[in-house]
Design a protein around this motif. Structure first.
Motif, mmCIF file in Angstrom:
data_model
loop_
_atom_site.group_PDB
_atom_site.id
_atom_site.type_symbol
_atom_site.label_atom_id
_atom_site.label_comp_id
_atom_site.label_asym_id
_atom_site.label_seq_id
_atom_site.Cartn_x
_atom_site.Cartn_y
_atom_site.Cartn_z
ATOM 1 N N MET A 89 0.847 -1.202 0.000
ATOM 2 C CA MET A 89 0.000 0.000 0.000
ATOM 3 C C MET A 89 0.877 1.244 0.000
ATOM 4 S SD MET A 89 -3.306 0.665 2.318
ATOM 5 C CE MET A 89 -3.722 -1.019 1.929
ATOM 6 N N GLU B 60 10.928 5.684 3.948
ATOM 7 C CA GLU B 60 10.990 4.707 5.038
ATOM 8 C C GLU B 60 11.594 5.303 6.301
ATOM 9 O OE1 GLU B 60 9.976 1.482 5.345
ATOM 10 O OE2 GLU B 60 8.965 1.624 3.407
ATOM 11 N N MET C 140 5.290 -0.064 2.502
ATOM 12 C CA MET C 140 4.934 0.470 3.831
ATOM 13 C C MET C 140 3.612 -0.146 4.304
ATOM 14 S SD MET C 140 5.060 4.397 5.023
ATOM 15 C CE MET C 140 6.630 4.444 4.182
ATOM 16 N N VAL D 113 0.208 -0.353 6.583
ATOM 17 C CA VAL D 113 -0.736 0.586 7.180
ATOM 18 C C VAL D 113 -1.793 -0.183 7.972
ATOM 19 C CG1 VAL D 113 -2.345 2.469 6.782
ATOM 20 C CG2 VAL D 113 -0.446 2.122 5.201
ATOM 21 N N ILE E 66 -5.107 -2.712 6.907
ATOM 22 C CA ILE E 66 -6.120 -2.279 5.951
ATOM 23 C C ILE E 66 -6.020 -3.157 4.701
ATOM 24 C CG2 ILE E 66 -6.893 -0.391 4.477
ATOM 25 C CD1 ILE E 66 -5.830 1.559 6.505
ATOM 26 N N ILE F 24 2.553 2.515 9.645
ATOM 27 C CA ILE F 24 1.793 3.708 10.001
ATOM 28 C C ILE F 24 0.434 3.249 10.486
ATOM 29 C CG2 ILE F 24 0.537 5.607 8.915
ATOM 30 C CD1 ILE F 24 3.044 6.087 7.220
ATOM 31 N N ILE G 285 -3.563 4.454 11.438
ATOM 32 C CA ILE G 285 -4.615 5.459 11.480
ATOM 33 C C ILE G 285 -5.476 5.132 12.691
ATOM 34 C CG2 ILE G 285 -6.460 6.575 10.197
ATOM 35 C CD1 ILE G 285 -5.303 5.345 7.646
#
Lengths: 223, 223
Positions: free
Chosen positions: A1, A42, B1, B3, B40, B83, B85
């Motif tokens: 993602m 990163e 990355m 999430v 996600i 990361i 949310i």
DNA sequence: CCAAAAGTGTTACAAGTACACCCATGA
DNA sequence: TCATGGGTGTACTTGTAACACTTTTGG
């Protein structure tokens, strides 16, 4: 993602609120307007990405920067699934890059009032709307408006800024009365040499340290 | 990355504010407490992930759900760059899953007052603190507190909720006076049969439709 | 001398805050 | 009968909102 950041950078000058936008060189959305931003590396956190990208893409250093909202609609980027962490920022007019309104420069300040949904890439119009809403609310109870003005400003300028941002005319007398109550907006006993006509207004400055002290004593900002 | 989403789910019962936490089965942070959440999927937006994960992991349907903040510190997950949310949510006590405080069940309601930084995985303690701050502010000017109470409640219960969440005792008389001003908090002329002693308080209900109408007329919620 | 900008005060009304006593009920 | 929880009202203070005229200066 994939994860990006986007920044809604507000600038204000003479009664007009502007947003900093980029003209896209490549598809998708080639030659449309878009928010500055880019992929998070990163080795950096989102906030750092925003600061870096703004420097690289637009050469702007912001005075105020705050995370806005993370947009994650599945099809918001035609190139593939991309989430964006949106920020909004305020810059002092003295730090404006030279505005090249006349030619088709890559970076432009665009008046908020002239923005149109169809000129904007991705979901950036919606992000800008979200940012304005936040700004309008937050400027009332946090002293962030000063980051849109020169260091020294008259109370009339401050009043004009607020009326512009909020979108309707605030009563000037009540506004100034309120501003004068706040010790951290200090009169400099210097007078505006730029004013064209009439009385030269007294210049004021926002004193961050005094504000922090006042805040500790439970005194709240409100305009 | 990578999430993820994480949810700070608040529950309230009898003067105690709780957070829904999971006991981790695997490393890293094995057997520590953590927020429910997860990755996600490519086909869903963040909010959908939260709803799905809460259902899967804890079997809770939330009544109120709002994005909180996106945390992107580089080393916040030892497994690699991730990361998250963060969201916060409120649930009505009637929807509480059976609380298995006695045994080492995977899901627990933990009183806010008994939370300790060192018992929590990742940066989740910080996220919870962030959520509480938001909740304390927002409960004052948006009618979200009702999502922490049963549908029918007495004004005293409402008062107790507010005092608990905000963290200090609000004057009961002024609070109730204020609540009574608001037409969208309607008295049902039924009386609390659960009250143990004294007068049985009148049950009230929050009327969402009436609230929306009032809001359109510029009447703001404030408690 | 006139247009434009700056500066200033008062009053009425609304809202917020502080505060104390009585009543009903179940144990 | 008493402890507990529910219910109510008033006076004071503060904040907000509405509103108009005078001064200065440059053109």
């Amino acid at each position: 993602m994939k994860v990006t950041v986007d920044a809604v950078v507000f600038g204000y000058v003479e009664g007009v609120l502007n947003v900093l936008l980029i003209k896209r060189k490549y598809d998708p959305f080639k030659s449309m307007l878009a928010l500055p931003g880019g992929y998070i590396l990163e080795t950096e956190r989102a906030r750092e990405t925003v600061i870096r990208e703004l420097k690289e893409e637009t050469n702007v250093d912001v005075d105020y920067l705050e995370q806005l909202y993370t947009f994650s609609k599945v099809d918001r980027d035609p190139r593939g699934r991309t989430i964006t962490i949106a920020y909004y920022a305020l810059v002092n007019p003295s730090k404006f890059t030279i505005v090249a309104n006349s030619d088709a420069d890559a970076v432009e300040w665009v008046a908020l009032t002239s923005l149109k949904k169809n000129n904007l890439a991705f979901d950036h119009f919606g992000i800008i709307e979200y940012a304005i809403t936040r700004l309008r609310i937050k400027i009332r109870y946090e002293p962030i408006g000063f980051d849109l003005l020169p260091k020294d400003f008259t109370l009339s300028q401050l009043h004009r800024l607020y009326s512009t941002v909020i979108g309707f005319e605030i009563d000037r007398r009540n506004f100034i009365k309120q501003a004068k109550k706040m010790d951290f907006i200090v009169g400099l006993k210097k007078y505006d040499s730029n004013s064209k006509r009439g009385v030269k207004g007294e210049l004021h400055r926002f004193d961050e340290k005094k504000y922090q002290k006042a805040k500790k004593n439970g005194i709240n900002f409100w305009l």
